[in-house]
Design a protein around this motif. Structure first.
Motif, PDB file in Angstrom:
ATOM      1  N   VAL A  53       0.821  -1.213   0.000  1.00  0.00           N
ATOM      2  CA  VAL A  53       0.000   0.000   0.000  1.00  0.00           C
ATOM      3  C   VAL A  53       0.856   1.265   0.000  1.00  0.00           C
ATOM      4  O   VAL A  53       0.590   2.199  -0.763  1.00  0.00           O
ATOM      5  CB  VAL A  53      -0.993  -0.026   1.191  1.00  0.00           C
ATOM      6  CG1 VAL A  53      -1.705   1.305   1.344  1.00  0.00           C
ATOM      7  CG2 VAL A  53      -1.998  -1.158   1.009  1.00  0.00           C
ATOM      8  N   ARG A  65     -12.424   5.688  -2.659  1.00  0.00           N
ATOM      9  CA  ARG A  65     -11.935   5.196  -1.364  1.00  0.00           C
ATOM     10  C   ARG A  65     -11.176   3.862  -1.494  1.00  0.00           C
ATOM     11  O   ARG A  65     -10.730   3.305  -0.491  1.00  0.00           O
ATOM     12  CB  ARG A  65     -13.088   5.064  -0.388  1.00  0.00           C
ATOM     13  CG  ARG A  65     -14.080   3.987  -0.762  1.00  0.00           C
ATOM     14  CD  ARG A  65     -15.289   3.960   0.163  1.00  0.00           C
ATOM     15  NE  ARG A  65     -16.157   2.871  -0.164  1.00  0.00           N
ATOM     16  CZ  ARG A  65     -16.895   2.752  -1.263  1.00  0.00           C
ATOM     17  NH1 ARG A  65     -16.861   3.698  -2.172  1.00  0.00           N
ATOM     18  NH2 ARG A  65     -17.661   1.699  -1.464  1.00  0.00           N
ATOM     19  N   ARG A  87      -8.241   1.176  -2.089  1.00  0.00           N
ATOM     20  CA  ARG A  87      -6.850   1.195  -1.630  1.00  0.00           C
ATOM     21  C   ARG A  87      -5.940   1.729  -2.736  1.00  0.00           C
ATOM     22  O   ARG A  87      -6.243   1.598  -3.918  1.00  0.00           O
ATOM     23  CB  ARG A  87      -6.411  -0.220  -1.249  1.00  0.00           C
ATOM     24  CG  ARG A  87      -7.067  -0.736  -0.006  1.00  0.00           C
ATOM     25  CD  ARG A  87      -6.755  -2.178   0.283  1.00  0.00           C
ATOM     26  NE  ARG A  87      -5.528  -2.672  -0.311  1.00  0.00           N
ATOM     27  CZ  ARG A  87      -4.743  -3.585   0.231  1.00  0.00           C
ATOM     28  NH1 ARG A  87      -5.061  -4.109   1.385  1.00  0.00           N
ATOM     29  NH2 ARG A  87      -3.658  -4.001  -0.378  1.00  0.00           N
ATOM     30  N   ASP A 125      -3.229   0.593  -4.018  1.00  0.00           N
ATOM     31  CA  ASP A 125      -2.786  -0.395  -5.000  1.00  0.00           C
ATOM     32  C   ASP A 125      -3.871  -0.650  -6.044  1.00  0.00           C
ATOM     33  O   ASP A 125      -3.585  -0.733  -7.237  1.00  0.00           O
ATOM     34  CB  ASP A 125      -2.334  -1.697  -4.333  1.00  0.00           C
ATOM     35  CG  ASP A 125      -3.365  -2.311  -3.407  1.00  0.00           C
ATOM     36  OD1 ASP A 125      -4.135  -1.574  -2.765  1.00  0.00           O
ATOM     37  OD2 ASP A 125      -3.393  -3.557  -3.307  1.00  0.00           O
TER      38      ASP A 125
END
Length: 181
Positions: free
Chosen positions: A130, A162, A164, A166
């Motif tokens: 992340v 929202r 992540r 990645d």
């Protein structure tokens, strides 16, 4: 952001993905529809060769195509060694000068995302860390132009804001955060 550190973290992530290649067939599908795993690993070899050449003005000799994973590890180690030896401030791309830190950032994006592609092709989902993805995403947005779409990258994939980092990085580069294999 230290471009050398970013390159090192991307190489470390991709190294772990390439370790999953093993002795399986290299004809496996990848998220890059036109490439199988062998072509993808060859592309990674070419990317590392270009980085090494830019960092040293030299060139790594081609390794046999029989062990692409070993070739990746050898080239990745050479790139890291060249970076730690103190790369030049600028490299020539054709006849145009480019700051070596920009070259390292481009390499970091390329290597991390293709490391994810390799893991997907091997059937071993391995998210891009992340923190690494969060640093690469704004850089990718600066590096990938609309004219790259359909040539070097697919169209972006919609993901929630929202999501992540990645998943957002992969989506921006035309990949879904999962691959059916």
């Amino acid at each position: 952001m230290n471009s050398g550190e970013l390159l090192e973290r991307s190489l470390a992530y991709a190294w772990g993905s390439v370790a999953e290649v093993g002795d399986g067939p290299l004809e496996r599908r990848t998220p890059c529809a036109a490439w199988d795993l062998e072509h993808l690993l060859g592309h990674l070899d070419d990317s590392l060769d270009a980085l090494y050449e830019g960092l040293t003005g030299g060139r790594i000799g081609l390794l046999p195509h029989t062990d692409r994973a070993c070739g990746f590890r050898t080239r990745a180690g050479a790139v890291l060694g060249a970076w730690s030896a103190g790369p030049p401030g600028r490299v020539l791309v054709g006849e145009r000068p480019l700051d070596v830190r920009v070259m390292a950032v481009v390499g970091a994006v390329e290597i991390a995302v293709h490391g994810w592609d390799v893991a997907q092709a091997c059937g071993r989902p391995r998210p891009i860390p992340v923190a690494l993805a969060a640093e690469l995403l704004p850089l990718a947005r600066c590096l990938v132009a609309e004219e790259d779409r359909g040539v070097r990258f697919a169209a972006p994939v919609a993901v929630p804001d929202r999501a992540r980092p990645d998943a957002r990085l992969l989506a921006f580069l035309g990949r879904r955060d999962s691959f059916p294999g």
